[in-house]
Design an enzyme around this catalytic site. Structure first.
Site, PDB file in Angstrom:
ATOM      1  N   ARG A 268       0.769  -1.250   0.039  1.00  0.00           N
ATOM      2  CA  ARG A 268      -0.041  -0.040   0.123  1.00  0.00           C
ATOM      3  C   ARG A 268       0.944   1.210  -0.006  1.00  0.00           C
ATOM      4  O   ARG A 268       0.773   2.193  -0.735  1.00  0.00           O
ATOM      5  CB  ARG A 268      -0.912  -0.053   1.387  1.00  0.00           C
ATOM      6  CG  ARG A 268      -1.770   1.405   1.515  1.00  0.00           C
ATOM      7  CD  ARG A 268      -2.868   1.286   2.336  1.00  0.00           C
ATOM      8  NE  ARG A 268      -2.797   0.350   3.735  1.00  0.00           N
ATOM      9  CZ  ARG A 268      -1.949   0.578   4.514  1.00  0.00           C
ATOM     10  NH1 ARG A 268      -1.381   1.800   4.637  1.00  0.00           N
ATOM     11  NH2 ARG A 268      -1.911  -0.174   5.644  1.00  0.00           N
TER      12      ARG A 268
ATOM     13  N   TYR B 249     -16.485  16.799 -14.734  1.00  0.00           N
ATOM     14  CA  TYR B 249     -17.009  15.457 -14.458  1.00  0.00           C
ATOM     15  C   TYR B 249     -18.145  15.310 -13.635  1.00  0.00           C
ATOM     16  O   TYR B 249     -18.178  15.660 -12.730  1.00  0.00           O
ATOM     17  CB  TYR B 249     -15.763  14.416 -14.383  1.00  0.00           C
ATOM     18  CG  TYR B 249     -16.232  12.962 -14.491  1.00  0.00           C
ATOM     19  CD1 TYR B 249     -16.481  12.429 -15.425  1.00  0.00           C
ATOM     20  CD2 TYR B 249     -16.242  12.467 -13.256  1.00  0.00           C
ATOM     21  CE1 TYR B 249     -16.940  11.139 -15.638  1.00  0.00           C
ATOM     22  CE2 TYR B 249     -16.412  10.893 -13.157  1.00  0.00           C
ATOM     23  CZ  TYR B 249     -16.877  10.234 -14.443  1.00  0.00           C
ATOM     24  OH  TYR B 249     -16.960   9.057 -14.495  1.00  0.00           O
TER      25      TYR B 249
ATOM     26  N   ASP C 250      -7.886  18.861 -13.348  1.00  0.00           N
ATOM     27  CA  ASP C 250      -8.279  17.672 -14.266  1.00  0.00           C
ATOM     28  C   ASP C 250      -7.842  17.669 -15.673  1.00  0.00           C
ATOM     29  O   ASP C 250      -8.336  18.148 -16.398  1.00  0.00           O
ATOM     30  CB  ASP C 250      -9.574  17.464 -14.035  1.00  0.00           C
ATOM     31  CG  ASP C 250     -10.133  15.559 -14.492  1.00  0.00           C
ATOM     32  OD1 ASP C 250      -9.357  15.245 -15.400  1.00  0.00           O
ATOM     33  OD2 ASP C 250     -11.116  15.240 -14.101  1.00  0.00           O
TER      34      ASP C 250
ATOM     35  N   LYS D 264      -8.738   6.736 -19.245  1.00  0.00           N
ATOM     36  CA  LYS D 264      -9.253   7.157 -20.404  1.00  0.00           C
ATOM     37  C   LYS D 264      -7.880   7.247 -21.415  1.00  0.00           C
ATOM     38  O   LYS D 264      -7.468   5.980 -21.742  1.00  0.00           O
ATOM     39  CB  LYS D 264      -9.793   8.713 -20.304  1.00  0.00           C
ATOM     40  CG  LYS D 264     -10.870   8.723 -19.002  1.00  0.00           C
ATOM     41  CD  LYS D 264     -12.066   8.099 -19.321  1.00  0.00           C
ATOM     42  CE  LYS D 264     -13.029   7.903 -18.314  1.00  0.00           C
ATOM     43  NZ  LYS D 264     -13.103   8.950 -17.691  1.00  0.00           N
TER      44      LYS D 264
END
Ligand SMILES: *Cc1c(COP(=O)(O)O)cnc(C)c1O
Length: 381
Positions: free
Chosen positions: A46, A98, A170, A195
């Site tokens: 992690r 978004y 973004d 994307k």
């Protein structure tokens, strides 16, 4: 190193242990330690994993930042960035971000005491007027989804620096191939790597890059504390995808340009939204900050035509959410990606029920145009 070479050789591009030209998938949760109380490079996956580190260092170099971070999704990346703030802090948000970002803000972050003001970030006065004593950041997308609105990143970053606010961008739609927000003055850049960066519709991932060391330490701390990390298999797949970003973006752009020209001269089309539209009011800013127009465009059919018939008649272009992949994808924001926004707000923001968003893939352009042509014929009621 020039950008296209960086895609292949920046970050960690070879395995330090074996020289393998692809960093292997280190499928491990923990690492043997040689001494008690030492400071091993890796201790638990992690906190850090070599495969994840490779893609984190790569995006760091591509966005020209000081540290990169990989997350289980773009949404996890956005959540991690917003976790920098505390109850009572105020953040200014672009009005065309978004849909999932609005959902996170309205149903999760507001409940936890963060305050938001939604503005059109293209209008500097609107941004300045929204600044309050407790304002900590401006969060925006450019080009926006799905209306391709363009915000002047350098101008916002200047306002941000004057007022001690972080500028967070973004950069999913443009990718660093086209636009590098940190170079324009932004403090944090983030991506849904599901994307264009992944590029093949086979991966969900998010990336964050920061401009200074202090922010890097904070984001790194939160990444480990919250734990929404990208696993080693997906980190490997994402690095593989990023290597071909330049050739894919060139192909997306070429096709999108051709489709724009086709739609622009078509009787059935009422409106087109495309960063490469020289007639658009935002085009000056496009020229200032983007090295290209990308592969996204949205359009509205003329009144009386059936969106449903058009969409369902498409054969090559696939009806699906998401974008930025090698295959062309089409969707209707009002029903799909932006369905979670209340209708009144959505319409006010310009996302009509007739708006269609097209993510142009890298197929042969003639086949895409042929497909659009036959579907437009079938859209006649
Ligand atoms: C898809 C998308 C997101 C969310 O990313 P996920 O990987 O789906 O969680 C955020 N911003 C933009 C612009 C997107 O297109």
């Amino acid at each position: 190193m020039k950008f296209n070479t960086k895609l292949i050789h920046a970050g960690i591009s070879q395995d330090k242990a074996t020289g393998a030209v692809n960093v292997p998938i280190y499928q491990t949760s923990t690492y043997a330690q040689t001494e008690l109380g030492g400071q091993p490079e890796y201790e638990y996956s992690r906190t850090g994993n070599p495969t994840r580190q490779a893609v984190e260092d790569l995006i760091r170099d591509l966005e020209n930042g000081v540290a990169g971070f990989a997350f289980a999704s773009g949404s996890a990346a956005i959540h991690n960035v917003f976790s920098l703030f505390s109850a009572g802090d105020h953040i200014i948000v672009g009005n065309d971000v978004y849909g999932g970002t609005f959902r996170l803000i309205n149903t999760v972050l507001k409940r936890q005491g963060l305050e938001f003001t939604v503005v059109d970030t293209r209008d500097l006065d609107e941004v300045k007027n929204a600044i309050k004593n407790n304002t900590k950041a401006v969060y925006l997308e450019t080009p926006t989804n799905p209306l391709m609105r363009i915000t002047d990143i350098a101008a916002i970053a200047e306002v941000g620096h004057e007022n001690d606010l972080l500028t967070i961008v973004d950069n999913t739609f443009a990718t660093p191939y086209i636009q590098q927000p940190l170079n324009l003055g932004a403090d944090i850049v983030l991506h849904s790597a599901s994307k264009y960066l992944g590029g093949h519709s086979d991966l969900v991932a998010g990336l964050v890059v920061v401009k200074d060391k202090d922010l890097g330490e904070k984001i790194g701390y939160l990444q480990n504390a919250i734990g929404g990390i990208l696993g080693p298999q997906d980190s490997w797949l994402l690095q593989r995808g990023i290597k071909t970003l330049a050739v894919r973006m060139q192909a997306h752009e070429k096709n999108a340009q051709k489709i724009f020209e086709f739609l622009n001269n078509n009787q059935s089309i009422a409106k087109i939204y495309y960063p490469g539209d020289r007639e658009a009011e935002d085009f000056k800013v496009v020229q200032k900050q983007m090295n290209g127009f990308g592969g996204m465009l949205s359009f509205e059919l003329k009144k009386g035509l059936s969106v449903k018939k058009f969409i369902e008649a498409l054969k090559v272009i696939t009806l699906a959410e998401s974008l930025g992949s090698v295959e062309s994808l089409v969707e209707v924001p009002a029903i799909m990606t932006h369905g979670s926004i209340p209708e009144k707000i959505r319409l006010k923001n310009g996302i009509s029920n007739e708006l269609i968003r097209l993510s142009v893939g890298i197929e042969q352009s003639e086949d895409l145009i042929e497909d659009l042509k036959q579907a437009l014929d079938k859209a006649q009621n």
